[in-house]
Write a protein that holds these residues in place. Structure first.
Motif, mmCIF file in Angstrom:
data_model
loop_
_atom_site.group_PDB
_atom_site.id
_atom_site.type_symbol
_atom_site.label_atom_id
_atom_site.label_comp_id
_atom_site.label_asym_id
_atom_site.label_seq_id
_atom_site.Cartn_x
_atom_site.Cartn_y
_atom_site.Cartn_z
ATOM 1 N N ALA A 169 0.807 -1.214 0.000
ATOM 2 C CA ALA A 169 0.000 0.000 0.000
ATOM 3 C C ALA A 169 0.844 1.270 0.000
ATOM 4 C CB ALA A 169 -0.930 -0.001 1.207
ATOM 5 N N SER A 185 2.216 3.458 -4.707
ATOM 6 C CA SER A 185 0.952 3.616 -5.438
ATOM 7 C C SER A 185 0.845 2.660 -6.617
ATOM 8 C CB SER A 185 0.800 5.065 -5.918
ATOM 9 O OG SER A 185 1.878 5.429 -6.790
ATOM 10 N N ALA A 238 0.154 -0.827 -5.159
ATOM 11 C CA ALA A 238 -1.216 -0.856 -4.656
ATOM 12 C C ALA A 238 -2.214 -0.958 -5.800
ATOM 13 C CB ALA A 238 -1.492 0.387 -3.821
ATOM 14 N N GLY A 262 -6.329 0.378 -2.061
ATOM 15 C CA GLY A 262 -5.100 0.442 -1.286
ATOM 16 C C GLY A 262 -5.094 -0.395 -0.033
#
Length: 528
Positions: free
Chosen positions: A181, A184, A187, A194
């Motif tokens: 997470a 980015s 994720a 996320g």
């Protein structure tokens, strides 16, 4: 106390065939390699195809952004060889970027002194120069018989479809959610909002799959432009731009200067067998030391006994102590999620190969290169961040790996084995080698037999199903505790192997891996 069933027994069937066999930690990748063999390809052709396929269907274990080694056997020449493609630290690495917190031990695989922010474990500062593509390039140039692009085509097709997120994939992703997470791009690939793994409900009618379309484009570029593009071309430029934007010291010069290396393995006799262990910065020398001490310590009987297990434990402990003092690797956890992947191949002609390839930790550095769509390694974690030691972190330095792809010959039998699991690799390979050489076990019997682990030289971990007499012998040798052989986490290494005898072949994978399987070329031919 345990929550687990005491009556459940798990086995995997091992089938002998005159055709070639691929044993891998993911059945889909094994089928890719077996199809290459069925179409007339060499064991090395199958190895290249399997390597790239594994990077798609098991992306958190290995892939183009990782490194490793292979040990191979060429039947026509009766010759073994190691191809080294380990990772290296970037030449521009700045030690000031890794300040120590001396009152704390790091997490993950090695309890080094902790680096502030775990910068040697997670994120772009943990990324080393990848070597897998160069390793496959060298292997293909020396022994491949099929076109490079054709061998990458199955991996491209798998990436275009996207890997299936089943319960096992969901478990592994969930175990890494917090770190994923933080990036980015990671994720976006693996999580929902996320936070959660990309997985459908237990009763959902539709399949959940990763979006690996960016990876598919990168693999297609690699297939069309050739392997050097990864180090000197469009892919290299994209990778370096991505990593430098996230704070890595990786440079175009690091990639352009990287080369894999072919070398003679560490070959030695063990009783009436010849063992070919890997060269270079591997666990090959530790396997030799372990087996040499075992040969002096006990005489084999009909089956493993307290004496043989105690001798194995003492030899592994001594080998690891020597490694700690002279190679610089230290520490380790008793149990951890398996990292790295390994696969073994034998073809109809008797050519063999075991490839062990890795991102190091599961999910590597837990960051994704957005332009290439691939997870990055965390090879910097292999180095001890404390200065003044043999394995201390430094710029432009090869990573010391625990991997141990091995070829064995005994009479008319040959085997190729390797394992994943960090410092659990050497004990797994030593256990299996002893089972087959000392006690004449078949591959199937060896892979099902309970093992011990000595990745911590001060503690023996014994399979809880071992007889009380064996446990007592181990406890008299070293401090000991028992552990269950489970799917997650793994208390023991996760091996894959093939065997050839009398012109027939078989393969096996760790019985607890839900994805691992051995696939023969006959099986994929029958599906046409």
């Amino acid at each position: 106390m345990t929550n687990f069933s005491q009556t459940q027994h798990i086995r995997k069937e091992v089938v002998w065939t005159e055709g070639g066999v691929v044993a891998a930690q993911h059945r889909t990748a094994a089928e890719v390699g077996a199809k290459v063999l069925a179409d007339g390809g060499d064991a090395m052709d199958a190895a290249v195809a399997t390597s790239f396929a594994l990077g798609v269907v098991e992306p958190w274990m290995s892939g183009p952004m990782g490194g490793g080694m292979m040990t191979l056997w060429r039947a026509g020449e009766s010759r073994a060889e190691t191809i080294e493609f380990g990772m290296r630290s970037p030449a521009g690495l700045d030690l000031a970027d890794y300040p120590l917190e001396r009152d704390h031990a790091a997490g993950d695989l090695f309890p080094w002194t902790r680096v502030a922010g775990d910068r040697n474990i997670y994120g772009a500062t943990a990324v080393a120069v990848p070597g897998t593509v160069a390793g496959m390039e060298l292997a293909h140039s020396r022994y491949g018989t099929r076109d490079w692009a054709d061998l990458l085509a199955p991996a491209i097709a798998l990436a275009e479809r996207g890997m299936l997120i089943d319960w096992y994939a969901s478990l592994l992703i969930a175990s890494a959610t917090r770190q994923l997470a933080r990036d980015s791009d990671a994720a976006r690939m693996f999580l929902i909002d996320g936070q959660w793994p990309n997985i459908s409900g237990w009763t959902a009618a539709t399949e959940a799959r990763l979006d690996q379309s960016v990876m598919a484009r990168s693999l297609r570029r690699l297939a069309e432009a050739g392997p050097r593009d990864f180090y000197e071309g469009e892919l290299a430029a994209a990778l370096v731009a991505d990593m430098q934007a996230k704070g890595s010291a990786l440079s175009l010069a690091d990639l352009a200067g990287y080369r894999a290396r072919a070398s003679a393995p560490r070959s030695f006799r063990y009783r009436d067998a010849m063992i070919h262990a890997p060269s270079g910065l591997s666990a090959g020398d530790d396997l030799r030391a372990t087996l040499e001490q075992m040969e002096q310590a006990f005489r084999p009987t009909e089956a493993p006994s307290g004496d043989s297990y105690a001798a194995l434990a003492a030899a592994l402990s001594a080998a690891y102590r020597h490694r700690l003092a002279h190679a610089g690797d230290t520490g380790g956890h008793d149990e951890a999620p398996a990292c790295t992947t390994t696969f073994s191949i034998v073809d109809r002609a008797g050519n063999m190969v075991n490839v062990t390839q890795t991102l190091l930790s599961i999910f590597g550095s837990h960051i994704v290169s957005p332009t290439t769509g691939m997870l990055m390694n965390n090879g910097i974690m292999w180095f001890d961040p404390e200065p003044g030691r043999p394995n201390s972190l430094a710029p432009d330095k090869g990573c010391l790996m625990n991997i141990c792809p091995t070829i064995g010959q005994q009479g008319d039998r040959m085997f190729a084995i390797g394992a994943s699991g960090g410092r659990k690799i050497l004990p797994a390979v030593a256990n299996l080698t002893s089972f087959m050489v000392d006690f004449g076990m078949s591959l199937e019997a060896a892979f099902h037999h309970p093992r011990i682990d000595l990745s911590n030289p001060d503690l023996a971990i014994a399979d809880e199903t071992l007889p009380a007499s064996v446990q007592q012998a181990l406890a008299a040798t070293l401090p000991m505790r028992t552990a269950r052989r489970t799917v997650h986490p793994y208390a023991f290494g996760v091996p894959a192997g093939v065997m050839r005898q009398g012109g027939r072949n078989c393969g096996a994978t760790e019985i607890m891996t839900p994805w691992g399987d051995a696939v023969s070329e006959t099986e994929v031919s029958d599906k046409r």
